[in-house]
Design an enzyme around this catalytic site. Structure first.
Site, PDB file in Angstrom:
ATOM      1  N   ASP A 167       0.877  -1.160   0.000  1.00  0.00           N
ATOM      2  CA  ASP A 167       0.000   0.000   0.000  1.00  0.00           C
ATOM      3  C   ASP A 167       0.925   1.223   0.000  1.00  0.00           C
ATOM      4  O   ASP A 167       2.134   1.094   0.196  1.00  0.00           O
ATOM      5  CB  ASP A 167      -0.887  -0.034   1.249  1.00  0.00           C
ATOM      6  CG  ASP A 167      -1.692   1.232   1.424  1.00  0.00           C
ATOM      7  OD1 ASP A 167      -2.327   1.669   0.444  1.00  0.00           O
ATOM      8  OD2 ASP A 167      -1.664   1.791   2.534  1.00  0.00           O
ATOM      9  N   ASP A 211      -0.084   5.185   1.118  1.00  0.00           N
ATOM     10  CA  ASP A 211      -0.319   6.027   2.300  1.00  0.00           C
ATOM     11  C   ASP A 211      -0.336   5.190   3.575  1.00  0.00           C
ATOM     12  O   ASP A 211      -1.099   4.234   3.691  1.00  0.00           O
ATOM     13  CB  ASP A 211      -1.671   6.744   2.176  1.00  0.00           C
ATOM     14  CG  ASP A 211      -1.615   7.939   1.238  1.00  0.00           C
ATOM     15  OD1 ASP A 211      -1.000   8.943   1.614  1.00  0.00           O
ATOM     16  OD2 ASP A 211      -2.185   7.846   0.139  1.00  0.00           O
ATOM     17  N   ASP A 259      -1.605  -0.771   6.016  1.00  0.00           N
ATOM     18  CA  ASP A 259      -1.778  -0.131   7.324  1.00  0.00           C
ATOM     19  C   ASP A 259      -3.227   0.073   7.717  1.00  0.00           C
ATOM     20  O   ASP A 259      -3.519   0.328   8.881  1.00  0.00           O
ATOM     21  CB  ASP A 259      -1.091   1.238   7.327  1.00  0.00           C
ATOM     22  CG  ASP A 259      -1.871   2.258   6.521  1.00  0.00           C
ATOM     23  OD1 ASP A 259      -2.397   3.229   7.109  1.00  0.00           O
ATOM     24  OD2 ASP A 259      -1.978   2.087   5.296  1.00  0.00           O
TER      25      ASP A 259
END
Length: 221
Positions: free
Chosen positions: A8, A10, A165
């Site tokens: 991922d 961000d 995250d």
């Protein structure tokens, strides 16, 4: 046998959530909506702008949603000129290259943001494949972005590891059948484990990461 590492963007490659939180807080405050870090995690983190705005500001027209989303991301890019990679990321990427594993980014970030962040971090050439869930018919938490990534890399779910995250990102990766590592930069470890992360690391310098990679690469699944 491990063949690819998927990231991922961000909150995983770079911890941008403090900046996103600041911009969202300012914008929503103009509409009389007050958010804190908990409500940000629950209602915003990991989502796409259209989904977020339709949920929080349902009275806005499609055009107004698009204009507000563009404004929000422009403000973010103004503030994000000094981004730093997540702790241990560059060393981990060096390891990935040494093992000759494939690499890709799978993100819900708008195209302009993804390009901007990778450029600031000097990682544009590191990732030959970037899957933009936000411009697909469905984005995370749907597994479609990760399924498309597997298809592009011509690998099976068992041959990849994902680093995510957010809860929506983990749901997406797990839904695609990929072993998923939670990165506890924006959510509590328990929250990430709850939605399917197999393990959770603090960052890419975590000792648990190397132990995991040794097992996955040399012993398979």
């Amino acid at each position: 046998m491990l063949k690819a590492i998927l990231f991922d963007l961000d909150g995983t490659i770079v911890n941008t959530d403090p900046l996103h939180f600041q911009v969202w807080k300012e914008i929503l405050n103009n509409y009389g909506i007050v958010i804190d870090h908990n409500s940000y995690k629950e209602k915003i983190s990991g989502g796409t702008n259209p989904t977020i705005l339709k949920k929080l500001l349902p009275h806005l027209s499609t055009t107004e949603v698009e204009e507000l989303a563009d404004y929000k991301e422009a403000k973010f890019r103004e503030m994000a000129t000094n981004l730093e990679p997540m702790t241990g990321l560059l060393e981990f990427i060096a390891w990935v290259k040494k093992q000759k594993l494939q690499k890709a980014v799978v993100t819900n970030a708008p195209p302009e943001n993804a390009e901007f962040m990778l450029d600031v971090l000097q990682l544009t050439d590191t990732f030959p494949l970037v899957i933009l869930g936000g411009v697909m018919t469905v984005a995370k938490p749907d597994p479609a972005p990760y399924k498309l990534c597997l298809e592009k890399l011509e690998i099976s779910p068992e041959e990849a590891i994902v680093f995510e995250d957010s809860r929506s990102g983990i749901k997406s990766a797990v839904g695609a059948g990929i072993y998923t590592v939670g990165v506890a930069s924006t959510h509590e470890p328990e929250s990430l484990l709850e939605v399917g992360a197999s393990i959770v690391i603090n960052d890419f310098s975590d000792e648990k990461l190397q132990q995991l990679l040794d097992i996955r690469k040399f012993q398979g699944n």
